[in-house]
Design a protein around this motif. Structure first.
Motif, PDB file in Angstrom:
ATOM      1  N   ASP A   9      48.940  44.519  24.584  1.00 36.68           N
ATOM      2  CA  ASP A   9      49.821  44.111  25.669  1.00 36.68           C
ATOM      3  C   ASP A   9      49.866  45.155  26.790  1.00 36.68           C
ATOM      4  O   ASP A   9      49.902  44.801  27.976  1.00 36.68           O
ATOM      5  N   LEU A  10      49.864  46.431  26.430  1.00 38.76           N
ATOM      6  CA  LEU A  10      49.907  47.476  27.451  1.00 38.76           C
ATOM      7  C   LEU A  10      48.592  47.540  28.221  1.00 38.76           C
ATOM      8  O   LEU A  10      48.585  47.818  29.424  1.00 38.76           O
ATOM      9  N   GLU A  11      47.476  47.267  27.556  1.00 40.71           N
ATOM     10  CA  GLU A  11      46.187  47.281  28.259  1.00 40.71           C
ATOM     11  C   GLU A  11      46.144  46.203  29.331  1.00 40.71           C
ATOM     12  O   GLU A  11      45.529  46.406  30.387  1.00 40.71           O
ATOM     13  N   LEU A  12      46.783  45.083  29.102  1.00 36.50           N
ATOM     14  CA  LEU A  12      46.821  44.024  30.113  1.00 36.50           C
ATOM     15  C   LEU A  12      47.515  44.526  31.374  1.00 36.50           C
ATOM     16  O   LEU A  12      47.062  44.265  32.494  1.00 36.50           O
ATOM     17  N   VAL A  13      48.591  45.268  31.194  1.00 37.83           N
ATOM     18  CA  VAL A  13      49.307  45.866  32.327  1.00 37.83           C
ATOM     19  C   VAL A  13      48.415  46.880  33.040  1.00 37.83           C
ATOM     20  O   VAL A  13      48.307  46.885  34.273  1.00 37.83           O
ATOM     21  N   ALA A  14      47.750  47.733  32.258  1.00 37.12           N
ATOM     22  CA  ALA A  14      46.890  48.774  32.829  1.00 37.12           C
ATOM     23  C   ALA A  14      45.763  48.173  33.650  1.00 37.12           C
ATOM     24  O   ALA A  14      45.500  48.597  34.785  1.00 37.12           O
ATOM     25  N   GLY A  15      45.091  47.197  33.092  1.00 37.63           N
ATOM     26  CA  GLY A  15      43.952  46.598  33.779  1.00 37.63           C
ATOM     27  C   GLY A  15      44.328  45.994  35.113  1.00 37.63           C
ATOM     28  O   GLY A  15      43.632  46.186  36.126  1.00 37.63           O
ATOM     29  N   ARG A  16      45.421  45.279  35.153  1.00 36.71           N
ATOM     30  CA  ARG A  16      45.845  44.638  36.402  1.00 36.71           C
ATOM     31  C   ARG A  16      46.196  45.673  37.464  1.00 36.71           C
ATOM     32  O   ARG A  16      45.910  45.472  38.649  1.00 36.71           O
ATOM     33  N   GLN A  17      46.809  46.765  37.049  1.00 35.05           N
ATOM     34  CA  GLN A  17      47.189  47.791  38.024  1.00 35.05           C
ATOM     35  C   GLN A  17      45.988  48.576  38.527  1.00 35.05           C
ATOM     36  O   GLN A  17      45.816  48.777  39.732  1.00 35.05           O
ATOM     37  N   VAL A  18      45.144  49.018  37.614  1.00 33.03           N
ATOM     38  CA  VAL A  18      44.008  49.863  37.997  1.00 33.03           C
ATOM     39  C   VAL A  18      43.012  49.089  38.848  1.00 33.03           C
ATOM     40  O   VAL A  18      42.413  49.639  39.781  1.00 33.03           O
ATOM     41  N   LEU A  19      42.830  47.812  38.551  1.00 34.51           N
ATOM     42  CA  LEU A  19      41.794  47.035  39.233  1.00 34.51           C
ATOM     43  C   LEU A  19      42.301  46.282  40.465  1.00 34.51           C
ATOM     44  O   LEU A  19      41.551  45.500  41.055  1.00 34.51           O
ATOM     45  N   GLU A  20      43.523  46.521  40.851  1.00 35.26           N
ATOM     46  CA  GLU A  20      44.028  45.893  42.072  1.00 35.26           C
ATOM     47  C   GLU A  20      43.165  46.316  43.265  1.00 35.26           C
ATOM     48  O   GLU A  20      42.931  47.496  43.501  1.00 35.26           O
ATOM     49  N   GLY A  21      42.633  45.359  43.958  1.00 34.30           N
ATOM     50  CA  GLY A  21      41.797  45.643  45.119  1.00 34.30           C
ATOM     51  C   GLY A  21      40.322  45.840  44.810  1.00 34.30           C
ATOM     52  O   GLY A  21      39.534  46.126  45.719  1.00 34.30           O
ATOM     53  N   ALA A  22      39.907  45.687  43.554  1.00 32.52           N
ATOM     54  CA  ALA A  22      38.495  45.849  43.190  1.00 32.52           C
ATOM     55  C   ALA A  22      37.668  44.674  43.708  1.00 32.52           C
ATOM     56  O   ALA A  22      38.200  43.612  44.045  1.00 32.52           O
ATOM     57  N   ASP A  23      36.353  44.887  43.761  1.00 28.05           N
ATOM     58  CA  ASP A  23      35.429  43.818  44.157  1.00 28.05           C
ATOM     59  C   ASP A  23      35.084  43.001  42.908  1.00 28.05           C
ATOM     60  O   ASP A  23      34.374  43.467  42.022  1.00 28.05           O
ATOM     61  N   PHE A  24      35.599  41.786  42.846  1.00 28.19           N
ATOM     62  CA  PHE A  24      35.415  40.923  41.682  1.00 28.19           C
ATOM     63  C   PHE A  24      34.256  39.933  41.865  1.00 28.19           C
ATOM     64  O   PHE A  24      34.203  38.921  41.172  1.00 28.19           O
ATOM     65  N   SER A  25      33.350  40.216  42.783  1.00 28.55           N
ATOM     66  CA  SER A  25      32.284  39.250  43.077  1.00 28.55           C
ATOM     67  C   SER A  25      31.506  38.865  41.818  1.00 28.55           C
ATOM     68  O   SER A  25      31.351  37.683  41.504  1.00 28.55           O
ATOM     69  N   ARG A  26      31.013  39.868  41.095  1.00 30.08           N
ATOM     70  CA  ARG A  26      30.253  39.618  39.862  1.00 30.08           C
ATOM     71  C   ARG A  26      30.772  40.573  38.792  1.00 30.08           C
ATOM     72  O   ARG A  26      30.557  41.776  38.860  1.00 30.08           O
ATOM     73  N   VAL A  27      31.449  40.003  37.817  1.00 27.91           N
ATOM     74  CA  VAL A  27      32.103  40.797  36.774  1.00 27.91           C
ATOM     75  C   VAL A  27      31.371  40.632  35.451  1.00 27.91           C
ATOM     76  O   VAL A  27      31.020  39.517  35.057  1.00 27.91           O
ATOM     77  N   VAL A  28      31.141  41.749  34.773  1.00 29.74           N
ATOM     78  CA  VAL A  28      30.694  41.720  33.379  1.00 29.74           C
ATOM     79  C   VAL A  28      31.847  42.278  32.553  1.00 29.74           C
ATOM     80  O   VAL A  28      32.229  43.447  32.714  1.00 29.74           O
ATOM     81  N   GLU A  29      32.421  41.436  31.710  1.00 34.14           N
ATOM     82  CA  GLU A  29      33.560  41.832  30.884  1.00 34.14           C
ATOM     83  C   GLU A  29      33.063  42.121  29.469  1.00 34.14           C
ATOM     84  O   GLU A  29      32.686  41.219  28.733  1.00 34.14           O
ATOM     85  N   ILE A  30      33.076  43.398  29.098  1.00 38.98           N
ATOM     86  CA  ILE A  30      32.627  43.806  27.772  1.00 38.98           C
ATOM     87  C   ILE A  30      33.803  43.727  26.802  1.00 38.98           C
ATOM     88  O   ILE A  30      34.854  44.326  27.037  1.00 38.98           O
ATOM     89  N   GLY A  31      33.633  42.989  25.714  1.00 40.56           N
ATOM     90  CA  GLY A  31      34.702  42.826  24.738  1.00 40.56           C
ATOM     91  C   GLY A  31      35.778  41.882  25.226  1.00 40.56           C
ATOM     92  O   GLY A  31      36.960  42.223  25.258  1.00 40.56           O
ATOM     93  N   CYS A  32      35.388  40.665  25.583  1.00 44.79           N
ATOM     94  CA  CYS A  32      36.351  39.709  26.131  1.00 44.79           C
ATOM     95  C   CYS A  32      37.352  39.247  25.083  1.00 44.79           C
ATOM     96  O   CYS A  32      38.444  38.789  25.421  1.00 44.79           O
ATOM     97  N   GLY A  33      37.002  39.348  23.805  1.00 41.46           N
ATOM     98  CA  GLY A  33      37.919  38.951  22.742  1.00 41.46           C
ATOM     99  C   GLY A  33      38.374  37.518  22.887  1.00 41.46           C
ATOM    100  O   GLY A  33      37.572  36.612  23.117  1.00 41.46           O
TER     101      GLY A  33
END
Length: 205
Positions: free
Chosen positions: A23-47
């Protein structure tokens, strides 16, 4: 039970188990990646698609990768966006994913012994200027006994893990030619008098 089997078994209860790390990682990811370029994403360990679900509306194209078919089946049920492609893969073998503007790797590297290989493959996958987001259970927390585990048939199943210190992440990233833009530590209830639960990094190629 090896890691792949463990996550296949854990899939049935992963989303409903109490899991402060998830649950905390979900918070971290959204904050850290705010403003990132999401054009082509590779998500490792999508679970089970925890991060895939919030990445999908932002991204033009996502390759969501996992080696647990049972976890990925749950993700497929949650995320049906046409811009998301689910791909079973073993990331300890050479990667052949699309060139990405962003690679995310959440709660995966604790199960990988050779993280230098992962960083090298991520760097090869990233376009120039692309970002690598990594978030892991903090090594301090691991040394206090925390690790991935779940209950099954009345017993606790512990998933195999490795402790990687913060310096090791930096060394692996530097070796792969990546520059660290951001390092954060994440605490339960944002209580900084306690041991941090997570550590996250944002690297740029």
């Amino acid at each position: 039970m090896d890691t792949q089997q463990a996550y296949n078994h854990w899939a049935r209860s992963y989303d409903t188990d109490e899991n402060k790390t998830r649950d905390l990682e979900l918070v971290a990811g959204r904050q850290v990646l705010e403003g990132a370029d999401f054009s082509r994403v590779v998500e490792i360990g999508c679970g089970t698609g925890k991060n895939t679900a919030w990445l999908a509306p932002k991204a033009k194209e996502i390759t969501a990768v996992d080696f647990s078919e049972e976890m990925m089946n749950l993700a497929r049920g949650k995320v049906t966006s046409p811009n998301v492609r689910f791909l079973p893969a073993d990331i300890t073998q050479p990667w052949s994913f699309v060139t990405a503007t962003l690679v995310t790797c959440s709660l995966v590297l604790e199960h990988i012994e050779r993280i230098d290989f992962i960083f090298a493959e991520a760097a090869k996958t990233l376009a120039p200027g692309g970002l690598l987001y990594v978030c892991e259970l903090h090594p301090y927390k691991q040394l206090q006994g925390s690790r991935a585990r779940f209950e099954q048939d009345g017993r606790t199943v512990h998933v195999a893990y490795f402790v990687h210190h913060v310096s090791e992440f930096f060394q692996a990233a530097t070796k792969a030619g990546l520059q660290c833009l951001r390092l954060d530590e994440w605490f339960d209830s944002d209580d900084r008098t306690t041991t941090p639960r997570l550590v996250s990094f944002l690297f740029r190629r």
